[in-house]
Design a protein around this motif. Structure first.
Motif, PDB file in Angstrom:
ATOM      1  N   GLU A  49       0.817  -1.205   0.000  1.00  0.00           N
ATOM      2  CA  GLU A  49       0.000   0.000   0.000  1.00  0.00           C
ATOM      3  C   GLU A  49       0.860   1.269   0.000  1.00  0.00           C
ATOM      4  O   GLU A  49       0.578   2.221  -0.731  1.00  0.00           O
ATOM      5  CB  GLU A  49      -0.915  -0.022   1.218  1.00  0.00           C
ATOM      6  CG  GLU A  49      -2.111   0.876   1.076  1.00  0.00           C
ATOM      7  CD  GLU A  49      -3.127   0.561   2.149  1.00  0.00           C
ATOM      8  OE1 GLU A  49      -3.159   1.318   3.141  1.00  0.00           O
ATOM      9  OE2 GLU A  49      -3.862  -0.424   1.994  1.00  0.00           O
ATOM     10  N   VAL A  50       1.887   1.278   0.812  1.00  0.00           N
ATOM     11  CA  VAL A  50       2.795   2.436   0.856  1.00  0.00           C
ATOM     12  C   VAL A  50       3.494   2.599  -0.494  1.00  0.00           C
ATOM     13  O   VAL A  50       3.626   3.716  -1.005  1.00  0.00           O
ATOM     14  CB  VAL A  50       3.813   2.296   2.019  1.00  0.00           C
ATOM     15  CG1 VAL A  50       4.878   3.380   1.937  1.00  0.00           C
ATOM     16  CG2 VAL A  50       3.104   2.348   3.359  1.00  0.00           C
ATOM     17  N   GLN A  52       2.335   1.648  -3.400  1.00  0.00           N
ATOM     18  CA  GLN A  52       1.327   2.126  -4.351  1.00  0.00           C
ATOM     19  C   GLN A  52       1.114   3.629  -4.197  1.00  0.00           C
ATOM     20  O   GLN A  52       1.059   4.360  -5.190  1.00  0.00           O
ATOM     21  CB  GLN A  52       0.006   1.391  -4.135  1.00  0.00           C
ATOM     22  CG  GLN A  52      -1.095   1.862  -5.049  1.00  0.00           C
ATOM     23  CD  GLN A  52      -2.456   1.255  -4.718  1.00  0.00           C
ATOM     24  OE1 GLN A  52      -2.618   0.640  -3.666  1.00  0.00           O
ATOM     25  NE2 GLN A  52      -3.398   1.444  -5.595  1.00  0.00           N
ATOM     26  N   ILE A  53       1.018   4.098  -2.979  1.00  0.00           N
ATOM     27  CA  ILE A  53       0.833   5.528  -2.732  1.00  0.00           C
ATOM     28  C   ILE A  53       2.026   6.311  -3.283  1.00  0.00           C
ATOM     29  O   ILE A  53       1.855   7.328  -3.962  1.00  0.00           O
ATOM     30  CB  ILE A  53       0.642   5.800  -1.223  1.00  0.00           C
ATOM     31  CG1 ILE A  53      -0.682   5.222  -0.751  1.00  0.00           C
ATOM     32  CG2 ILE A  53       0.738   7.293  -0.918  1.00  0.00           C
ATOM     33  CD1 ILE A  53      -0.831   5.142   0.758  1.00  0.00           C
ATOM     34  N   VAL A  57       2.011   9.137  -6.255  1.00  0.00           N
ATOM     35  CA  VAL A  57       2.549  10.474  -5.989  1.00  0.00           C
ATOM     36  C   VAL A  57       3.665  10.808  -6.976  1.00  0.00           C
ATOM     37  O   VAL A  57       3.667  11.881  -7.584  1.00  0.00           O
ATOM     38  CB  VAL A  57       3.045  10.576  -4.525  1.00  0.00           C
ATOM     39  CG1 VAL A  57       3.841  11.852  -4.310  1.00  0.00           C
ATOM     40  CG2 VAL A  57       1.877  10.517  -3.568  1.00  0.00           C
ATOM     41  N   THR A 123      -8.126   2.941   3.070  1.00  0.00           N
ATOM     42  CA  THR A 123      -7.252   1.917   2.499  1.00  0.00           C
ATOM     43  C   THR A 123      -7.278   0.677   3.400  1.00  0.00           C
ATOM     44  O   THR A 123      -7.554   0.769   4.593  1.00  0.00           O
ATOM     45  CB  THR A 123      -5.814   2.446   2.353  1.00  0.00           C
ATOM     46  OG1 THR A 123      -5.310   2.792   3.642  1.00  0.00           O
ATOM     47  CG2 THR A 123      -5.767   3.663   1.439  1.00  0.00           C
ATOM     48  N   ALA A 130      -8.948   7.084   1.721  1.00  0.00           N
ATOM     49  CA  ALA A 130      -8.450   6.755   0.379  1.00  0.00           C
ATOM     50  C   ALA A 130      -8.201   8.001  -0.465  1.00  0.00           C
ATOM     51  O   ALA A 130      -7.351   7.979  -1.348  1.00  0.00           O
ATOM     52  CB  ALA A 130      -9.422   5.814  -0.322  1.00  0.00           C
ATOM     53  N   TYR A 132      -6.625  10.548   0.283  1.00  0.00           N
ATOM     54  CA  TYR A 132      -5.244  11.004   0.445  1.00  0.00           C
ATOM     55  C   TYR A 132      -4.364  10.492  -0.695  1.00  0.00           C
ATOM     56  O   TYR A 132      -3.463  11.182  -1.144  1.00  0.00           O
ATOM     57  CB  TYR A 132      -4.646  10.518   1.759  1.00  0.00           C
ATOM     58  CG  TYR A 132      -5.149  11.195   3.015  1.00  0.00           C
ATOM     59  CD1 TYR A 132      -6.012  12.287   2.967  1.00  0.00           C
ATOM     60  CD2 TYR A 132      -4.753  10.743   4.257  1.00  0.00           C
ATOM     61  CE1 TYR A 132      -6.465  12.884   4.121  1.00  0.00           C
ATOM     62  CE2 TYR A 132      -5.204  11.345   5.422  1.00  0.00           C
ATOM     63  CZ  TYR A 132      -6.055  12.419   5.348  1.00  0.00           C
ATOM     64  OH  TYR A 132      -6.490  13.023   6.491  1.00  0.00           O
ATOM     65  N   LEU A 133      -4.638   9.285  -1.115  1.00  0.00           N
ATOM     66  CA  LEU A 133      -3.893   8.692  -2.230  1.00  0.00           C
ATOM     67  C   LEU A 133      -4.213   9.414  -3.532  1.00  0.00           C
ATOM     68  O   LEU A 133      -3.331   9.733  -4.311  1.00  0.00           O
ATOM     69  CB  LEU A 133      -4.227   7.206  -2.355  1.00  0.00           C
ATOM     70  CG  LEU A 133      -3.839   6.496  -3.641  1.00  0.00           C
ATOM     71  CD1 LEU A 133      -2.330   6.458  -3.820  1.00  0.00           C
ATOM     72  CD2 LEU A 133      -4.402   5.091  -3.655  1.00  0.00           C
ATOM     73  N   TYR A 134      -5.497   9.686  -3.759  1.00  0.00           N
ATOM     74  CA  TYR A 134      -5.941  10.203  -5.051  1.00  0.00           C
ATOM     75  C   TYR A 134      -5.828  11.716  -5.198  1.00  0.00           C
ATOM     76  O   TYR A 134      -5.893  12.224  -6.311  1.00  0.00           O
ATOM     77  CB  TYR A 134      -7.379   9.765  -5.318  1.00  0.00           C
ATOM     78  CG  TYR A 134      -7.526   8.268  -5.336  1.00  0.00           C
ATOM     79  CD1 TYR A 134      -6.833   7.501  -6.270  1.00  0.00           C
ATOM     80  CD2 TYR A 134      -8.320   7.601  -4.419  1.00  0.00           C
ATOM     81  CE1 TYR A 134      -6.939   6.121  -6.295  1.00  0.00           C
ATOM     82  CE2 TYR A 134      -8.443   6.227  -4.435  1.00  0.00           C
ATOM     83  CZ  TYR A 134      -7.745   5.493  -5.370  1.00  0.00           C
ATOM     84  OH  TYR A 134      -7.855   4.138  -5.388  1.00  0.00           O
TER      85      TYR A 134
END
Length: 184
Positions: A49-50, A52-53, A57, A123, A130, A132-134
C-alpha cells in the motif's frame, strides 16, 4: 514577475522533495518487503500500500517536473527532422494541446477525488482515508497543465530558440549551432 519567479522556485523545490522521497520510499518498501520475506518469511501488510501511494505520488507529481525540464515522453522522429520554423510552431502548439488535456483531466479527476472523499473509503492496510492517495492526481494534472502553458509561453517569448521545457533548450538547436560553427 519576481514574485512569480520565487513561487516557481518554491514549487520546483517542493516537486523535487516529493519526487525524491517518493522514489526512496518505493525502493525501501520493495527491497524491505523482499528482504523481510526472504529472511523472516514475513511480509509487512502495509508495504504494498505504501509503495502504491508513493508510485501514484511520483507519477502524477512528476508530470510538472518532467515538463519543466523537457524530459517528458515524446515521439520526436518527425519533430527532430523538421526545420526550425516547423519545430518552433510545434513547440507552441503541442504544449498548448497537452495543457488543455491536462486541465480537463484535472477537472474530472477532481470530481473523482470528491466522490472518494464523500464515500468515506479507507485503504485496507493503513486504514487511512483513500482520497489522500488520489488527491495527488488532480494536483499533478493541474501543475503539469500550468507547466505546459509556461513551455508554450517561453517558446512564444523567445522567437530565436526552441525550448522543450522552461529549463531546457531544444538539443536540435545545439547540434545545429555546433555544425554551423564547424563549417565556418
Amino acid at each position: 514577475m519576481n514574485v512569480l519567479k520565487v513561487v516557481d522556485k518554491i514549487i520546483l523545490k517542493i516537486e523535487e522533495f516529493i519526487l525524491s522521497y517518493a522514489v526512496i520510499i518505493i525502493a525501501l518498501m520493495v527491497v524491505g518487503k523482499a528482504l523481510s520475506r526472504a529472511l523472516f518469511s514475513y511480509s509487512p501488510p502495509f508495504a504494498d500500500e505504501v509503495s502504491q501511494i508513493a508510485i501514484v505520488v511520483a507519477t502524477f507529481m512528476g508530470i510538472s517536473y518532467a515538463a519543466r525540464k523537457g524530459r517528458h515522453i515524446s515521439m520526436s522522429a518527425f519533430y527532430d527532422l523538421a526545420p526550425f520554423k516547423v519545430r518552433k510552431v510545434l513547440a507552441v502548439l503541442i504544449p498548448l494541446g497537452t495543457a488543455a488535456v491536462l486541465f480537463v483531466l484535472a477537472y474530472y479527476s477532481g470530481f473523482y477525488v470528491l466522490d472518494v472523499y464523500e464515500s468515506g473509503r479507507v485503504t485496507s492496510a493503513l486504514e487511512m482515508p483513500a482520497y489522500y492517495l488520489y488527491i495527488f492526481i488532480p494536483i499533478g494534472f493541474l501543475l503539469g497543465g500550468i507547466q505546459f502553458l509556461r513551455n508554450a509561453w517561453i517558446n512564444i517569448k523567445h522567437r530565436d530558440e526552441v525550448y522543450l521545457g522552461t529549463d531546457a533548450k531544444d538539443y536540435n538547436d545545439e547540434k545545429t549551432k555546433e555544425l554551423e560553427g564547424t563549417h565556418l
